[in-house]
Design an enzyme around this catalytic site. Structure first.
Site, mmCIF file in Angstrom:
data_model
loop_
_atom_site.group_PDB
_atom_site.id
_atom_site.type_symbol
_atom_site.label_atom_id
_atom_site.label_comp_id
_atom_site.label_asym_id
_atom_site.label_seq_id
_atom_site.Cartn_x
_atom_site.Cartn_y
_atom_site.Cartn_z
ATOM 1 N N GLU A 312 0.977 -0.973 0.047
ATOM 2 C CA GLU A 312 -0.106 0.030 -0.005
ATOM 3 C C GLU A 312 0.871 1.273 0.079
ATOM 4 O O GLU A 312 0.497 2.196 0.620
ATOM 5 C CB GLU A 312 -1.000 -0.057 1.288
ATOM 6 N N HIS A 336 -8.356 -3.648 -1.331
ATOM 7 C CA HIS A 336 -7.444 -3.742 -0.074
ATOM 8 C C HIS A 336 -6.161 -2.589 -0.077
ATOM 9 O O HIS A 336 -6.294 -1.906 0.907
ATOM 10 C CB HIS A 336 -6.908 -5.039 0.096
ATOM 11 N N GLU A 337 -5.713 -2.652 -1.264
ATOM 12 C CA GLU A 337 -4.559 -1.573 -1.169
ATOM 13 C C GLU A 337 -5.135 -0.033 -0.989
ATOM 14 O O GLU A 337 -4.647 0.695 -0.418
ATOM 15 C CB GLU A 337 -3.615 -1.518 -2.225
ATOM 16 N N HIS A 340 -6.337 0.878 2.426
ATOM 17 C CA HIS A 340 -4.944 1.279 3.321
ATOM 18 C C HIS A 340 -4.756 2.826 3.386
ATOM 19 O O HIS A 340 -4.127 3.335 4.138
ATOM 20 C CB HIS A 340 -3.816 0.534 2.913
ATOM 21 N N GLU A 359 -4.247 -3.773 9.289
ATOM 22 C CA GLU A 359 -4.835 -4.774 8.502
ATOM 23 C C GLU A 359 -6.245 -5.165 8.743
ATOM 24 O O GLU A 359 -6.784 -5.701 7.904
ATOM 25 C CB GLU A 359 -3.834 -6.168 8.677
ATOM 26 N N ASP A 414 8.513 -10.233 9.606
ATOM 27 C CA ASP A 414 8.258 -10.848 8.500
ATOM 28 C C ASP A 414 7.701 -12.498 8.729
ATOM 29 O O ASP A 414 7.157 -13.180 7.721
ATOM 30 C CB ASP A 414 9.531 -11.029 7.608
ATOM 31 N N TYR A 422 -5.292 -9.756 9.903
ATOM 32 C CA TYR A 422 -6.384 -9.323 8.683
ATOM 33 C C TYR A 422 -7.693 -9.781 8.994
ATOM 34 O O TYR A 422 -8.701 -8.918 9.148
ATOM 35 C CB TYR A 422 -5.917 -10.068 7.206
HETATM 36 ZN ZN LIG Z 1 -2.828 -4.701 3.800
#
Ligand SMILES: [Zn+2]
Length: 641
Positions: A312, A336-337, A340, A359, A414, A422
């Site tokens: 994003e 979704h992006e 953001h 998220e 990560d 999410y």
């Molecule tokens: Zn996301």
């Protein structure tokens, strides 16, 4: 740990949303805290909160509490032959503690040539390298300084920069570069305070070979002359993980007044057609959740090695080409992006423990945007698929990793991205919506985005805001205890909302009848099925199918040659788990042509369960490795060897 998948569905379903982090994974890093500072406050959820210093960023060495960077000015030359960025970063800062004499920054694999302040060289030291945090750069400051100029260069192995050779691009003529800073990779290409709670404005001058175009998460003028020197400005303060750069033989096509797409020429028209609803999404989102704060909203379509679904980066989302399906079936990724731009980019998590604020809100908004633009049926189908994704992770992850406000001390962010922040976050917000009514909840969201605009907040700040607003106004419907259960406990609270879709009921009936043998594959009435229904059909198959069943499905529906990357993924996974060899050529091509980790990792993982599969995985990985992003390599190499 090795994630144990119970049913096929567990492997494949995170398909329709997705983001910078759309892999679902876990590792066995130790839980050792590397900052022993402890908050002793007592709470009702001490098991998870205990000992965490709320708001402290355990993934940065920087000292913003003493000296905070407020503006960055980059001047970088892109050297494709050496695979380095070389130049200067000027950091303007503000002293929070007037007696502070040292500025501490994050770096990873950077070579620092010199540092100056007020025109004079100053002393600096680079600490020993931590395995995933990099090394702290400590700079001694003259008393009057409010800015430093750092001359540096990156390493060819910078974790946040991927260099592609011409062969690895669609056009095959020019090299390509893109950065991926989230979660803690900005430090591998810029020395800075690499923490989501430090917001800065930035300007940049990027020097490239003349034939190429540079774009950034900043103002991009679609009419820019291609001359090898590009200037950018990001006037809104953003966290470091949103700084992004890409350089390549990029072209632009407008999709609307404020929206457009950048990509290599060969896929430009297909991308613009696939994502042509972006402008409508932008308008619908503004109408529901308040003004868009970022001027233009463009998309950059990357080569297939991009390790994520999307990222994003403000004003310019970075997008995988694997969602260009020809029928807009996978465009929830764009929703979704775009979402953001509100949740994440405008209101940001203060630490990676608070990622669910980015998220969970974004996933919730994604569903809402899809409903506004494409209607109820699609909204319902995507909600069911999201719920299945979540269940797969709940079944696979250890209890501590099922907690939204996850304890990440001593762990690489990560390695622990999953559907929890999410989909569990979105389901929690959906519960709030259902309890207080959509209108009231939308009012709450408007107020939330306005109150915390351009701020980075913690889970606890969110809860406190909730207490002052919704909890107070709807105390008959909501309880703090229930809210804390959602945020600080594993699993999903009892009686949580269960999304349903009529469009999937007919798929269940068809699958059941086929499995029982009462209808043959060619008798399944699937002419009107959309991609979501196909995914639901495949992802809910039993673990074991016979070779005859697989061959029948493949013959009738040509699944091995499906052009939809998500359907192909689901089918290939079933093929690996049932050793259906006619699909293996496609499998090899798939693994060697796509680098999106969410699509390749479950396949590698399934292959690595058997000695024969492992040999196939090793062969594909060896061939594909040079073209994979470092994050995809890191996520997969462990279980292939
Ligand atoms: Zn996301």
């Amino acid at each position: 740990m090795i994630i144990k998948y119970i049913i096929v569905a567990a492997l494949a379903l995170t398909v329709l949303s997705g983001c910078s982090d759309d892999s679902s994974s876990n590792n066995n890093s130790s839980n050792t805290a590397f900052n022993p500072k402890v908050d002793q406050s007592v709470s009702s959820y001490e098991v998870t909160k205990n000992a965490i210093n709320v708001g402290k960023d355990y993934h940065s060495f920087a000292n913003p509490e003493s000296i905070k960077v407020t503006h960055l000015n980059l001047d970088l030359t892109v050297d494709f032959s050496k695979k380095i960025l070389v130049g200067t970063a000027q950091l303007d800062f503000q002293k929070e503690d007037l007696n502070a004499t040292q500025l501490i920054l994050d770096t990873r694999d950077l070579t620092i040539n010199n540092v100056t302040a007020m025109g004079e060289k100053v002393n600096f030291s680079l600490a020993n390298d931590d395995s995933f945090l990099g090394s702290a750069l400590t700079i001694d400051l003259p008393a009057e300084a409010d800015s430093v100029l750092i001359s540096y260069q990156t390493s060819p192995k910078a974790s946040g920069v991927q260099w592609l050779s011409p062969e690895q691009t669609a056009g095959k003529k020019h090299p390509f570069l893109f950065t991926q800073a989230q979660a803690i990779h900005a430090r591998s290409f810029i020395p800075l305070q690499d923490s989501p709670q430090v917001r800065m404005t930035y300007e940049a001058t990027i020097r490239t070979p003349k034939a190429l175009l540079a774009v950034m998460s900043a103002s991009n003028d679609p009419g820019t002359e291609r001359d090898g020197v590009y200037e950018f400005s990001m006037p809104q303060p953003i966290p470091s993980y949103l700084i992004a750069l890409s350089v390549g033989d990029l072209h632009f096509k407008s999709m609307g007044e404020r929206t457009g797409v950048y990509s290599e020429k060969g896929i430009l028209d297909a991308a613009a057609a696939e994502f042509s609803d972006t402008e409508s999404m932008l308008i619908a989102t503004e109408k529901a959740f308040g003004p868009y704060s970022w001027d233009r909203y463009d998309l950059l379509i990357l080569p297939p090695s991009f390790p994520f679904g999307g990222m994003e980066n403000p004003r310019l989302s970075f997008i995988t080409p694997t969602v260009i399906a020809g029928d807009k079936s996978l465009v929830s990724l764009i929703a979704h992006e775009l979402a953001h731009s509100w949740s994440g980019n405008t209101v940001t998590n203060a630490t990676w423990r608070d990622l669910w604020l980015n998220e969970g809100f974004t996933t919730y908004l994604t569903y809402r945007i899809m409903q506004m633009v494409y209607g109820d049926e699609r909204f319902e189908m995507e909600a069911v698929l999201g719920r299945q994704d979540l269940q797969a992770d709940i079944d696979a992850l250890p209890a501590n990793d099922q907690i939204m406000a996850i304890d990440l001390r001593g762990r690489d962010p990560d390695d622990v991205f999953s559907n929890i922040p999410y989909e569990k976050g979105a389901l929690f917000l959906r519960e709030l919506e259902l309890k207080v009514g959509r209108e009231n909840f939308d009012q709450f969201l408007l107020g939330y985005f306005e109150k915390f605009a351009f701020k980075s907040i913690t889970t606890e700040q969110f809860i406190s805001y909730l207490e002052q607003t919704l909890l107070k106004e709807h105390s008959d419907q909501l309880s703090k205890q229930r809210i804390e259960e959602w945020i600080f406990q594993p699993g999903i609270p009892r009686d949580a909302h269960a999304p349903e879709s009529d469009a999937f009921s007919i798929v269940d009936q068809a699958r059941d009848a086929w499995l029982e043998g009462t209808v043959q594959a060619d008798e399944i009435d699937s002419k009107k099925w959309v991609v979501h229904q196909w995914l639901y059909f495949l992802n809910n198959m039993p673990e074991k199918l016979s070779q005859k069943q697989l061959a029948d499905l493949d013959k009738v529906f040509a699944l091995t040659s499906s052009k939809n990357n998500e359907i192909a993924h689901s089918w290939l996974l079933i093929s690996v788990n049932n050793w259906y060899q006619p699909a293996f050529n496609r499998l090899h091509n798939y693994l060697t042509s796509i680098g999106r980790n969410k699509l390749v990792k479950p396949l590698y993982k399934a292959l690595s369960q058997t000695p024969e599969g492992k040999i196939m995985a090793q062969k594909a990985f060896a061939e594909a490795r040079a073209g994979y992003h470092p994050l995809t390599v890191k996520a997969n190499e462990g279980f292939i060897q």
